[in-house]
Design a protein around this motif. Structure first.
Motif, PDB file in Angstrom:
ATOM      1  N   ARG A   1       0.793  -1.260  -0.014  1.00  0.00           N
ATOM      2  CA  ARG A   1       0.041   0.002   0.062  1.00  0.00           C
ATOM      3  C   ARG A   1       0.875   1.435  -0.120  1.00  0.00           C
ATOM      4  NH1 ARG A   1      -2.499  -2.265   4.629  1.00  0.00           N
ATOM      5  NH2 ARG A   1      -4.137  -3.785   4.013  1.00  0.00           N
ATOM      6  N   LYS A   2       1.920   1.265   0.721  1.00  0.00           N
ATOM      7  CA  LYS A   2       2.718   2.547   0.862  1.00  0.00           C
ATOM      8  C   LYS A   2       3.736   2.668  -0.316  1.00  0.00           C
ATOM      9  CE  LYS A   2       2.644   2.548   5.903  1.00  0.00           C
ATOM     10  NZ  LYS A   2       3.597   2.526   7.294  1.00  0.00           N
ATOM     11  N   GLY A   3       3.666   1.654  -1.333  1.00  0.00           N
ATOM     12  CA  GLY A   3       4.610   1.643  -2.320  1.00  0.00           C
ATOM     13  C   GLY A   3       6.320   1.403  -1.961  1.00  0.00           C
ATOM     14  N   GLY A   4       6.252   0.478  -0.998  1.00  0.00           N
ATOM     15  CA  GLY A   4       7.486   0.012  -0.573  1.00  0.00           C
ATOM     16  C   GLY A   4       8.130  -1.112  -1.527  1.00  0.00           C
ATOM     17  N   VAL A   5       9.063  -1.787  -1.105  1.00  0.00           N
ATOM     18  CA  VAL A   5      10.168  -2.814  -1.933  1.00  0.00           C
ATOM     19  C   VAL A   5      10.012  -4.186  -1.099  1.00  0.00           C
ATOM     20  CG1 VAL A   5      11.243  -1.172  -2.962  1.00  0.00           C
ATOM     21  CG2 VAL A   5      12.223  -1.983  -0.833  1.00  0.00           C
ATOM     22  N   VAL A   6       9.693  -4.331   0.107  1.00  0.00           N
ATOM     23  CA  VAL A   6       9.742  -5.350   0.907  1.00  0.00           C
ATOM     24  C   VAL A   6       8.544  -6.461   0.396  1.00  0.00           C
ATOM     25  CG1 VAL A   6       9.296  -6.424   3.193  1.00  0.00           C
ATOM     26  CG2 VAL A   6      10.845  -4.475   3.030  1.00  0.00           C
ATOM     27  N   TRP A   7       7.501  -5.786  -0.044  1.00  0.00           N
ATOM     28  CA  TRP A   7       6.342  -6.791  -0.579  1.00  0.00           C
ATOM     29  C   TRP A   7       6.645  -7.691  -1.698  1.00  0.00           C
ATOM     30  CZ3 TRP A   7       4.698  -6.474  -5.675  1.00  0.00           C
ATOM     31  CH2 TRP A   7       5.007  -5.350  -6.247  1.00  0.00           C
ATOM     32  N   LYS A   8       7.746  -7.414  -2.522  1.00  0.00           N
ATOM     33  CA  LYS A   8       8.031  -8.457  -3.355  1.00  0.00           C
ATOM     34  C   LYS A   8       8.816  -9.616  -2.969  1.00  0.00           C
ATOM     35  CE  LYS A   8       9.026  -4.382  -6.405  1.00  0.00           C
ATOM     36  NZ  LYS A   8      10.183  -3.717  -7.382  1.00  0.00           N
ATOM     37  N   ARG A   9       9.214  -9.629  -1.610  1.00  0.00           N
ATOM     38  CA  ARG A   9       9.767 -10.709  -1.102  1.00  0.00           C
ATOM     39  C   ARG A   9       8.790 -11.728  -0.480  1.00  0.00           C
ATOM     40  NH1 ARG A   9      15.516 -11.129  -1.234  1.00  0.00           N
ATOM     41  NH2 ARG A   9      16.311  -8.942  -1.292  1.00  0.00           N
ATOM     42  N   LYS A  10       9.127 -13.173  -0.441  1.00  0.00           N
ATOM     43  CA  LYS A  10       8.203 -14.028   0.314  1.00  0.00           C
ATOM     44  C   LYS A  10       8.031 -14.023   1.618  1.00  0.00           C
ATOM     45  CE  LYS A  10       8.683 -17.579  -3.513  1.00  0.00           C
ATOM     46  NZ  LYS A  10       8.751 -18.884  -3.689  1.00  0.00           N
ATOM     47  N   TRP A  11       7.096 -14.160   2.367  1.00  0.00           N
ATOM     48  CA  TRP A  11       7.050 -14.007   3.881  1.00  0.00           C
ATOM     49  C   TRP A  11       7.941 -15.076   4.588  1.00  0.00           C
ATOM     50  CZ3 TRP A  11       5.837 -17.397   7.576  1.00  0.00           C
ATOM     51  CH2 TRP A  11       5.435 -18.928   7.286  1.00  0.00           C
ATOM     52  N   GLU A  12       8.347 -16.221   3.907  1.00  0.00           N
ATOM     53  CA  GLU A  12       9.338 -16.903   4.460  1.00  0.00           C
ATOM     54  C   GLU A  12      10.619 -16.054   4.575  1.00  0.00           C
ATOM     55  OE1 GLU A  12       7.234 -17.766   2.101  1.00  0.00           O
ATOM     56  OE2 GLU A  12       6.538 -19.848   2.353  1.00  0.00           O
ATOM     57  N   THR A  13      11.112 -15.614   3.484  1.00  0.00           N
ATOM     58  CA  THR A  13      12.289 -15.091   3.450  1.00  0.00           C
ATOM     59  C   THR A  13      12.315 -13.554   4.409  1.00  0.00           C
ATOM     60  OG1 THR A  13      12.241 -15.414   1.025  1.00  0.00           O
ATOM     61  CG2 THR A  13      13.886 -13.857   1.640  1.00  0.00           C
ATOM     62  N   ILE A  14      11.274 -13.324   4.391  1.00  0.00           N
ATOM     63  CA  ILE A  14      11.125 -11.948   5.480  1.00  0.00           C
ATOM     64  C   ILE A  14      11.470 -12.539   6.719  1.00  0.00           C
ATOM     65  CG2 ILE A  14      10.007 -10.241   6.412  1.00  0.00           C
ATOM     66  CD1 ILE A  14       8.393  -9.985   3.551  1.00  0.00           C
ATOM     67  N   LYS A  15      10.761 -13.546   7.158  1.00  0.00           N
ATOM     68  CA  LYS A  15      10.831 -14.195   8.543  1.00  0.00           C
ATOM     69  C   LYS A  15      12.498 -14.446   8.914  1.00  0.00           C
ATOM     70  CE  LYS A  15       9.355 -17.808  11.505  1.00  0.00           C
ATOM     71  NZ  LYS A  15       8.339 -18.865  11.612  1.00  0.00           N
ATOM     72  N   LYS A  16      13.089 -15.061   7.998  1.00  0.00           N
ATOM     73  CA  LYS A  16      14.419 -15.587   8.067  1.00  0.00           C
ATOM     74  C   LYS A  16      15.289 -14.489   8.171  1.00  0.00           C
ATOM     75  CE  LYS A  16      13.609 -19.945   5.626  1.00  0.00           C
ATOM     76  NZ  LYS A  16      14.125 -20.741   4.381  1.00  0.00           N
ATOM     77  N   LYS A  17      14.993 -13.364   7.433  1.00  0.00           N
ATOM     78  CA  LYS A  17      15.928 -12.098   7.550  1.00  0.00           C
ATOM     79  C   LYS A  17      15.982 -11.304   9.018  1.00  0.00           C
ATOM     80  CE  LYS A  17      18.437  -8.654   5.892  1.00  0.00           C
ATOM     81  NZ  LYS A  17      19.764  -9.007   5.935  1.00  0.00           N
ATOM     82  N   VAL A  18      14.456 -11.241   9.367  1.00  0.00           N
ATOM     83  CA  VAL A  18      14.517 -10.427  10.729  1.00  0.00           C
ATOM     84  C   VAL A  18      15.029 -11.514  11.811  1.00  0.00           C
ATOM     85  CG1 VAL A  18      12.536 -10.100  12.615  1.00  0.00           C
ATOM     86  CG2 VAL A  18      12.334  -9.532  10.004  1.00  0.00           C
TER      87      VAL A  18
END
Length: 516
Positions: free
Chosen positions: A487-504
């Motif tokens: 919604r905010k026009g960011g870039v993280v939405w292009k990543r998969k949720w599993e990838t985001i979790k592992k990165k955090v």
């Protein structure tokens, strides 16, 4: 597992079930046999939560067992009770009578008109066997106990081969040979929805309070909710006043915390215009009903009293008796009034199959499919096996293109092989072929996209609470972050949720004192 047993009819069985059973010799046979009466009590208790339908389930099972008993008496030329037939001596006669319940013709065991009836009878025979065993244990009757236990052994050894397998084969054969039941035509659904919605808006509290107007409003509401939610008609018509009064309106605090304030205009409209009702689904599962804006005004208590609805009738779509106005009949009646291309194709089941089939084309993700299954009130395996039909477009176009591609690849490979493969006469005997290092096939390298500083900064903002409390994010939180990023026009939405979790998790472990 032993059943709760009683060979005397319960008060509910007499008041609810006996009053709706047909008055014929089958019913008299069912009422006169103690074990079949125990079966009726058992089925009534099994479906205690389904107050609207339990009497029909019990009546159907009692009459099915009575037909089995009538066939047994005809075959053996006796007038014994069902308990006497549940013993090893009459096991073969029991198998023969069960097949006759499926309307076996010309003494041909493979020619069953109604194989599902045989399967239902098989389950009830096992229940009656358990009931006989329970009664024997309570009365300390060792002979009855031995007969029931030995009959159980024969059921495990021979029933599936003698009866069940033939019924299942016949069901699969019928399913394969019967014509494909077409799905509803989208244009018909659009016409139906538009007509019902417009007529609901025209109806208001100024309409004269007569039973005819009340019934018309109920029929429109049932049709609107059926077409909008794709619910089973039996689930919808069982909607109680308590369910309706406890409906959910708007968002609660947990939903607001999860979604945030960055809702799109469409999402805000859906939240404010729709209401959510929780009702009892199949096997007692809780399933939702979404009430759109044009169907929010349901029948008020003063209207119900004015048109003659009894005060103790607790159903929203109540009739003037103790039951309800059937949703299936309402849908068929409204469809019959319109000029539709194929009104007979619009039922609650075909509409559920329609949505399930469309979900293939949409290419839904796993969690989105889980949402859809929760709405339908069934598991993903039932969704794929029973409800989802392969559409003609997918078979003719997508699968057709795949088959053409395979044929072309095979053809090209064959031509290349003919051009490059040497004849056996030109290859010296016992000569080994060495592959150069560059010719050795290698596994395709895995490409990974490095995280940018912009992405890391955005993650810290989106999952601010997780970094503060040092808790690893779950799927729901990651999906919420992806939604906010989009919604905010960011870039993280292009990543998969599993990838985001592992990165955090890596960021937290790498720097435990990290401040967002």
């Amino acid at each position: 597992m032993l059943e709760e047993v009683s060979d005397a009819p319960s008060q509910k069985l007499v008041s609810e079930v006996y009053t709706i059973m047909s008055r014929d010799d089958v019913t008299e046979c069912a009422k006169g046999d103690p074990l079949i009466v125990s079966l009726g009590n058992n089925w009534l208790k099994r479906n205690m939560g389904n107050k609207l339908k339990r009497k029909y389930y019990s009546s159907s099972r009692m009459r099915g067992a009575a037909r089995l008993l009538q066939h047994l008496r005809t075959i053996t030329n006796t007038n014994m009770t069902m308990s006497k037939f549940i013993c090893p001596m009459y096991f073969d006669k029991m198998c023969e009578a069960a097949l006759l319940c499926a309307s076996m013709e010309n003494d041909d065991e493979e020619d069953l008109k109604s194989p599902s009836s045989t399967l239902e009878i098989g389950f009830d025979i096992k229940r009656m066997k358990n009931l006989k065993l329970g009664l024997a244990l309570k009365s300390d009757d060792k002979d009855q106990k031995r007969e029931a236990e030995e009959f159980t052994t024969l059921l495990k050894m021979e029933w599936s081969i003698s009866v069940s397998r033939m019924a299942h084969l016949k069901l699969r054969e019928d399913r394969m040979n019967r014509p494909h039941k077409p799905l509803p035509i989208p244009q018909d659904l659009s016409i139906l929805g538009g007509r019902v919605s417009s007529e609901l808006k025209e109806m208001g509290m100024n309409v004269k309070k007569t039973f005819e107007n009340y019934k018309r409003a109920v029929m429109l509401l049932e049709t609107r909710l059926l077409t909008y939610n794709k619910r089973r008609s039996g689930e919808l018509e069982a909607l109680s006043l308590e369910n309706y009064k406890s409906r959910s309106q708007g968002l609660d605090e947990a939903d607001r915390a999860l979604m945030g304030e960055d809702l799109t205009d469409l999402e805000k409209y859906l939240v404010t215009s729709q209401e959510l009702i929780q009702i009892r689904g199949k096997i007692g599962k809780i399933v939702p009903i979404l009430v759109p804006e044009d169907a929010k005004t349901l029948m008020a208590d003063d209207v119900r009293r004015a048109v003659g609805v009894k005060p103790w009738n607790n159903y929203v779509f109540a009739n003037t008796g103790d039951g309800v106005i059937r949703a299936y009949d309402s849908l068929k009646s409204i469809c019959g009034e319109l000029s539709l291309s194929a009104p007979e194709q619009i039922t609650s089941v075909t509409m559920r199959k329609y949505i399930a089939t469309l979900s293939q084309v949409i290419d839904m993700k796993d969690f989105e499919l889980e949402w859809l299954c929760n709405l339908f009130g069934h598991t993903a395996s039932i969704h794929k096996l029973h409800y989802r039909s392969t559409s003609g477009f997918i078979e003719r176009v997508d699968i057709g293109k795949l088959m053409l591609l395979v044929c072309q690849v095979v053809s090209c490979h064959a031509e290349e092989s003919d051009q490059h493969v040497e004849s056996p006469e030109n290859v010296p005997e016992n000569e080994e072929v060495d592959l150069e290092e560059d010719e050795v096939p290698r596994k395709k390298p895995c490409t990974r996209q490095a995280w940018t500083e912009e992405e890391e900064t955005e993650i810290k903002e989106l999952l601010h609470s997780n970094f503060q409390t040092k808790t690893f994010p779950k799927m729901k939180e990651c999906m919420g972050a992806i939604s906010k990023s989009r919604r905010k026009g960011g870039v993280v939405w292009k990543r998969k949720w599993e990838t985001i979790k592992k990165k955090v998790i890596r960021m937290m472990k790498k720097n435990p004192h990290l401040k967002p």
